[in-house]
Design a protein around this motif. Structure first.
Motif, mmCIF file in Angstrom:
data_model
loop_
_atom_site.group_PDB
_atom_site.id
_atom_site.type_symbol
_atom_site.label_atom_id
_atom_site.label_comp_id
_atom_site.label_asym_id
_atom_site.label_seq_id
_atom_site.Cartn_x
_atom_site.Cartn_y
_atom_site.Cartn_z
ATOM 1 N N GLN A 344 -15.554 -41.307 13.564
ATOM 2 C CA GLN A 344 -15.745 -42.750 13.732
ATOM 3 C C GLN A 344 -14.551 -43.373 14.469
ATOM 4 O O GLN A 344 -14.725 -44.252 15.308
ATOM 5 N N ALA A 345 -13.346 -42.902 14.146
ATOM 6 C CA ALA A 345 -12.159 -43.435 14.817
ATOM 7 C C ALA A 345 -12.137 -43.057 16.287
ATOM 8 O O ALA A 345 -11.667 -43.839 17.129
ATOM 9 N N LEU A 346 -12.619 -41.871 16.617
ATOM 10 C CA LEU A 346 -12.696 -41.468 18.022
ATOM 11 C C LEU A 346 -13.671 -42.356 18.791
ATOM 12 O O LEU A 346 -13.437 -42.701 19.955
ATOM 13 N N ILE A 347 -14.758 -42.755 18.134
ATOM 14 C CA ILE A 347 -15.648 -43.730 18.760
ATOM 15 C C ILE A 347 -14.912 -45.048 18.945
ATOM 16 O O ILE A 347 -14.997 -45.692 19.999
ATOM 17 N N ALA A 348 -14.149 -45.446 17.935
ATOM 18 C CA ALA A 348 -13.450 -46.730 17.978
ATOM 19 C C ALA A 348 -12.435 -46.799 19.113
ATOM 20 O O ALA A 348 -12.221 -47.862 19.695
ATOM 21 N N CYS A 349 -11.809 -45.665 19.437
ATOM 22 C CA CYS A 349 -10.794 -45.691 20.494
ATOM 23 C C CYS A 349 -11.351 -45.299 21.856
ATOM 24 O O CYS A 349 -10.607 -45.238 22.836
ATOM 25 N N GLY A 350 -12.649 -45.022 21.913
ATOM 26 C CA GLY A 350 -13.272 -44.748 23.197
ATOM 27 C C GLY A 350 -13.404 -43.291 23.556
ATOM 28 O O GLY A 350 -13.859 -42.959 24.654
ATOM 29 N N ALA A 351 -13.007 -42.398 22.656
ATOM 30 C CA ALA A 351 -13.143 -40.961 22.924
ATOM 31 C C ALA A 351 -14.538 -40.504 22.515
ATOM 32 O O ALA A 351 -14.716 -39.628 21.667
ATOM 33 N N THR A 352 -15.525 -41.099 23.123
ATOM 34 C CA THR A 352 -16.908 -40.914 22.686
ATOM 35 C C THR A 352 -17.486 -39.555 23.066
ATOM 36 O O THR A 352 -18.535 -39.158 22.544
ATOM 37 N N ASP A 353 -16.810 -38.826 23.968
ATOM 38 C CA ASP A 353 -17.321 -37.514 24.346
ATOM 39 C C ASP A 353 -17.286 -36.548 23.163
ATOM 40 O O ASP A 353 -17.960 -35.517 23.172
ATOM 41 N N ALA A 354 -16.481 -36.875 22.137
ATOM 42 C CA ALA A 354 -16.365 -35.986 20.985
ATOM 43 C C ALA A 354 -17.489 -36.178 19.987
ATOM 44 O O ALA A 354 -17.706 -35.321 19.111
ATOM 45 N N THR A 355 -18.255 -37.263 20.101
ATOM 46 C CA THR A 355 -19.215 -37.613 19.052
ATOM 47 C C THR A 355 -20.328 -36.591 18.913
ATOM 48 O O THR A 355 -20.645 -36.145 17.797
ATOM 49 N N SER A 356 -20.944 -36.220 20.005
ATOM 50 C CA SER A 356 -22.040 -35.245 19.934
ATOM 51 C C SER A 356 -21.550 -33.911 19.390
ATOM 52 O O SER A 356 -22.256 -33.218 18.652
ATOM 53 N N ARG A 357 -20.302 -33.537 19.745
ATOM 54 C CA ARG A 357 -19.742 -32.292 19.211
ATOM 55 C C ARG A 357 -19.568 -32.385 17.699
ATOM 56 O O ARG A 357 -19.872 -31.441 16.971
ATOM 57 N N SER A 358 -19.085 -33.533 17.236
ATOM 58 C CA SER A 358 -18.896 -33.719 15.795
ATOM 59 C C SER A 358 -20.225 -33.658 15.063
ATOM 60 O O SER A 358 -20.351 -33.005 14.018
ATOM 61 N N LEU A 359 -21.217 -34.339 15.604
ATOM 62 C CA LEU A 359 -22.534 -34.318 14.964
ATOM 63 C C LEU A 359 -23.141 -32.921 15.009
ATOM 64 O O LEU A 359 -23.790 -32.478 14.047
ATOM 65 N N GLY A 360 -22.932 -32.224 16.114
ATOM 66 C CA GLY A 360 -23.434 -30.857 16.211
ATOM 67 C C GLY A 360 -22.777 -29.943 15.198
ATOM 68 O O GLY A 360 -23.432 -29.088 14.586
ATOM 69 N N TYR A 361 -21.467 -30.133 15.010
ATOM 70 C CA TYR A 361 -20.763 -29.319 14.017
ATOM 71 C C TYR A 361 -21.299 -29.604 12.614
ATOM 72 O O TYR A 361 -21.536 -28.685 11.819
ATOM 73 N N LEU A 362 -21.507 -30.881 12.300
ATOM 74 C CA LEU A 362 -22.048 -31.237 10.988
ATOM 75 C C LEU A 362 -23.451 -30.660 10.801
ATOM 76 O O LEU A 362 -23.788 -30.162 9.721
ATOM 77 N N GLU A 363 -24.249 -30.722 11.846
ATOM 78 C CA GLU A 363 -25.605 -30.174 11.765
ATOM 79 C C GLU A 363 -25.577 -28.688 11.455
ATOM 80 O O GLU A 363 -26.350 -28.186 10.637
ATOM 81 N N CYS A 364 -24.654 -27.972 12.089
ATOM 82 C CA CYS A 364 -24.599 -26.519 11.918
ATOM 83 C C CYS A 364 -23.981 -26.097 10.593
ATOM 84 O O CYS A 364 -24.221 -24.980 10.128
ATOM 85 N N THR A 365 -23.161 -26.953 9.975
ATOM 86 C CA THR A 365 -22.507 -26.577 8.719
ATOM 87 C C THR A 365 -23.185 -27.179 7.498
ATOM 88 O O THR A 365 -22.739 -26.967 6.373
#
Length: 811
Positions: A344-365
């Motif tokens: 969420q903080a990465l979204i807040a600071c504009g590093a939005t390219d990490a969001t799909s990776r984070s969600l993908g990691y959560l989906e897989c774990t």
């Protein structure tokens, strides 16, 4: 092997060495290179390199690396203990560090630049040894390396040797290996067992190296080398290479020494500059360090690299100098809660390219049943075995925030529907009670967890609608509404001694445990508080309170000016707030035992809970929600002042009288984890919230439904996890089970009865509504269940009494 060593079969005595220990968690810097070629992470503490992680961020391989200086006769000075240290970062938010260590007696200075080689897994440090008194010939300089390969201090084997003629120090354990090389010649080398035959012991006793052991096998080992000082200002580069074997480690170390340190340094820095330039500008209060840029780099450093989207809680082991191989995980594990905060903080600071990776990691774990482990290794293997329901709710809210901030579109949201659906199913099947609260301790109802669950159910309902499962969405909203309506029944207490003492009409308790048969909240009775001795662990549940109550506002369930919230905040401040020279700080709850002892001794399973900087951030968010922007900004400044000299935020802050001999000072970091990524994430989100004038991560669904539209549920839910004993007049009783049943019920003690089959919610819950809204107060509804699949009766009757509206619990 190096021919200058005549007896390389000389094996060190003292196997296996003293019990291995980690090192201080008080980091002043953390770093990594921003590319796939360098799977290596490093930390700095007390002026030296300590933990180095390879090839995964959850696998520590080095305890620490530092220098010793002697005169060969009587002078002994260890860099990490006997110097004053200054740490300087190249540029704000770029983890390339210069450390200047000056001998407290004024004899020498060591200036070191530290980076990770951006081209390969090698730690590089360029050091300049400068003589301040006497002459260079009178000093001897030694390097000490403590391998702890693969998260273990024991079972390491070290030896001296060479890689194709280049003298090096080696260590190996299983499929982990390291090699240490130097741009200046080694004058002596040795390896030994710590506490018996290691170089530190030898040098400390003799002020010089008198032993040169060639090998120390299968124990707690240390590598030592004497560096050839050529002048009064000797400059040299140390390369610590890693690999699956000594050859791989050796060639990497040699390659790094071959390349220009300056070229590698600029390459490392340029990668970070490019990334920082892509972020939003969110200036803080300018108290010194640029905590915003440092915070963004902390989040990025804790990224897992080879498990894209994964993020650990901290590159540290809390009170690590007391922890050994029985604490393999430390905080270098994935906590789904902390990871969502990071995303969420990465979204807040504009590093939005990490969001799909984070969600993908959560989906897989995600576990097959829909929940996430309490914490886990990067490959998803659970470490601790607990379950915290907020860690299943928060990933749903991450999907919702990503959609709201236009990081993912509707198609992207729908691609995560199955993950969301499984998580929502787990929540409705097992909630609202949680086996552990968000502090990983007590079971029952807690405000933060229940608030997160309710918000997640509403977010999941919207995603269900997008995914053409409107009936599932309708059911989720009904559950959320019912749980929201019951918050006071579960956790709000009135008419007790504390109400009189603090002059309030009621307040929310920290946790309401459930009775053994999972019937009613366990309020007014003893709760076993963790991290205490048995003699002091029991406390009345209505005498335990927490700032977690602010979550009811943060998640949009209650208005910040709600009298029930204000009453609770009054007691929170009376019991949990400490004023420091930096500003106010808050504790997790009264009677907390997770922290140093009264005398400053490290937490050892018992202690006294200290204040948490992230709670200052949460309080600032509450003040912003209440319209107190000026106060929120002051608390932002407090957070910044609570950071250490490197701009890192700790897990806990020392909250009482200074104990200098233990490095504990009021308003400064305690010996817990530092940095705590969650704290840096909270800080970044607070900056974004202040810029927008509203709480950045507050869900929109709850605000509209409960604060604007003021939806009130007309249902009360009964389940085996939440057995109602009474319910307000005018509500419908919904019976929920995890398999199809027929519900047989009566309102006149079986003179007459009714039967009805359950409906499948689509989420593993089956429900049947009993029209209790038609009956007057005092009516006793008795029901039992016939399990359709096993064709058996429950053989137990359940009783629910229709009562007047219950707004709280008398504690």
């Amino acid at each position: 092997m190096n021919k200058s060593y005549p007896d390389l079969t000389n094996v060190a005595p003292g196997w296996p060495g003293i019990p291995a220990r980690w090192t201080s968690s008080a980091k002043s810097g953390v770093g990594k290179a921003l590319n796939d070629s360098s799977p290596l992470w490093f930390t700095i503490s007390h002026g030296i390199l300590n933990e180095i992680y390879y090839p995964r961020i959850d696998q520590a391989c080095v305890r620490d690396i530092g220098f010793i200086v002697t005169d060969g006769v009587g002078f002994f000075s260890e860099e990490k203990r006997h110097t004053t240290s200054e740490i300087i970062s190249r540029t704000d938010g770029i983890p390339a560090f210069k450390i200047i260590n000056t001998c407290k007696q004024g004899f020498y200075q060591i200036e070191t630049d530290i980076i990770a080689d951006p081209r390969r897994p090698v730690l590089l440090q360029r050091s300049r040894f400068t003589v301040l008194k006497k002459s260079a010939e009178e000093y001897q300089l030694f390097l000490l390396v403590a391998p702890h390969l693969g998260n273990y201090g024991d079972g390491n084997t070290g030896w001296i040797g060479d890689y194709k003629g280049v003298p090096m120090l080696f260590a190996k354990r299983d499929h982990f290996a390291l090699a240490v090389a130097c741009s200046l010649p080694w004058r002596k080398r040795s390896v030994g067992f710590v506490g018996f035959s290691d170089g530190w012991t030898d040098i400390h006793e003799n002020k010089k190296m008198t032993k040169e052991y060639a090998r120390a096998e299968n124990g707690n080992v240390a590598l030592t080398a004497k560096i050839d000082l050529r002048s009064a200002a000797a400059e040299f580069v140390i390369a610590v290479g890693f690999g699956t074997n000594e050859q791989e480690a050796g060639i990497r170390a040699r390659f790094s020494l071959r390349d220009s340190f300056d070229v590698l340094y600029e390459e490392y820095v340029d990668q970070w500059k490019t990334w920082q330039a892509s972020l939003l500008s969110l200036p803080g209060s300018s108290t010194g360090n640029n905590i915003y840029r440092i915070s963004t780099s902390v989040l990025r450093v804790h990224d897992a690299l080879h498990f894209p989207g994964g993020s650990i809680a901290s590159l540290s082991v809390p009170w690590g100098f007391t922890k050994g191989d029985n604490d393999l995980g430390g905080y270098h594990l994935v906590w789904p809660r902390d990871m969502v905060q990071t995303a969420q903080a990465l979204i807040a600071c504009g590093a939005t390219d990490a969001t799909s990776r984070s969600l993908g990691y959560l989906e897989c774990t995600q576990e097959a049943d829909g929940h996430w482990p309490q914490n886990m290794w990067l490959d998803g293997s659970p470490y601790w075995k607990g379950v915290q329901m907020d860690e299943t709710a928060l990933p749903i809210l991450l999907v919702d925030l990503a959609y709201r901030e236009k990081v993912i579109d509707k198609k992207g949201v729908k691609s995560f529907w199955q993950m969301v659906k499984k998580a929502a199913a787990y929540l409705v099947q097992n909630g609202p009670v949680s086996p552990q609260d968000r502090w990983e301790e007590n079971p029952g109802y807690s405000t933060f967890t229940v608030a997160a669950e309710i918000a997640a159910l509403l977010a999941a309902a919207d995603i269900a609608d997008m995914s053409n499962e409107a009936s599932v969405g309708t059911y989720l909203r009904e559950v959320a509404d019912s749980w929201n309506a019951c918050i006071d029944r579960w956790m709000y207490v009135t008419e007790n001694d504390w109400c009189e003492k603090y002059g309030v009409g009621g307040y929310y308790v920290r946790v309401a445990e459930i009775t053994r048969d999972k019937g009613t909240p366990h309020v007014g009775k003893d709760v076993l508080v963790k991290n205490h001795s048995e003699a002091t662990s029991e406390h009345l549940s209505h005498h335990l309170i927490s700032p977690d109550v602010l979550a009811l506002v943060r998640f949009g369930l209650r208005d910040a000016h709600d009298l029930r919230i204000l009453n609770t905040v009054k007691i929170v401040d009376a019991l949990l707030k400490t004023d420091t020279p930096k500003g106010p700080i808050w504790h997790r709850y009264n009677e907390d035992g997770y922290g140093e002892h009264e005398d400053g001794a490290p937490f050892d399973g018992t202690g006294i809970g200290r204040a948490w900087p992230l709670l200052t951030g949460e309080r600032a968010h509450y003040e912003l929600a209440a319209g107190n922007t000026k106060q929120a900004k002051k608390l932002l400044e407090t957070m910044e002042l609570l950071a250490n000299e490197g701009g890192l935020l700790p897990e806990q802050t020392w909250d009482t009288t200074d104990i200098p001999e233990r490095e504990l000072y009021l308003g400064r970091p305690s010996g817990s984890a530092m940095p705590l990524v969650w704290a840096h994430a909270e800080y970044i989100k607070l900056l974004r919230s202040l810029r927008e004038g509203k709480v950045f991560d507050m869900p929109l669904q709850t605000v509209k439904r409960y604060l604007i539209d003021k939806i009130v549920s007309n249902r009360m839910l009964w389940s085996f996890n939440n057995k109602l004993r009474s319910m307000p007049f005018g509500r419908i009783l919904r019976v929920e089970t995890l398999a199809p049943v027929m519900v047989k019920w009566t309102s006149d003690d079986w003179s007459t009865f009714h039967e009805g089959s359950t409906i499948d919610s689509g989420l593993g819950v089956h429900f049947n509504d009993i029209p209790t809204n038609e009956f007057p107060e005092g009516t006793e509804i008795i029901f039992t269940l016939f399990w359709k699949e096993s064709k058996q009766w429950e053989e137990v009757n359940f009783l629910v009494t229709i009562d007047s509206e219950i707004n709280g619990i008398h504690g």
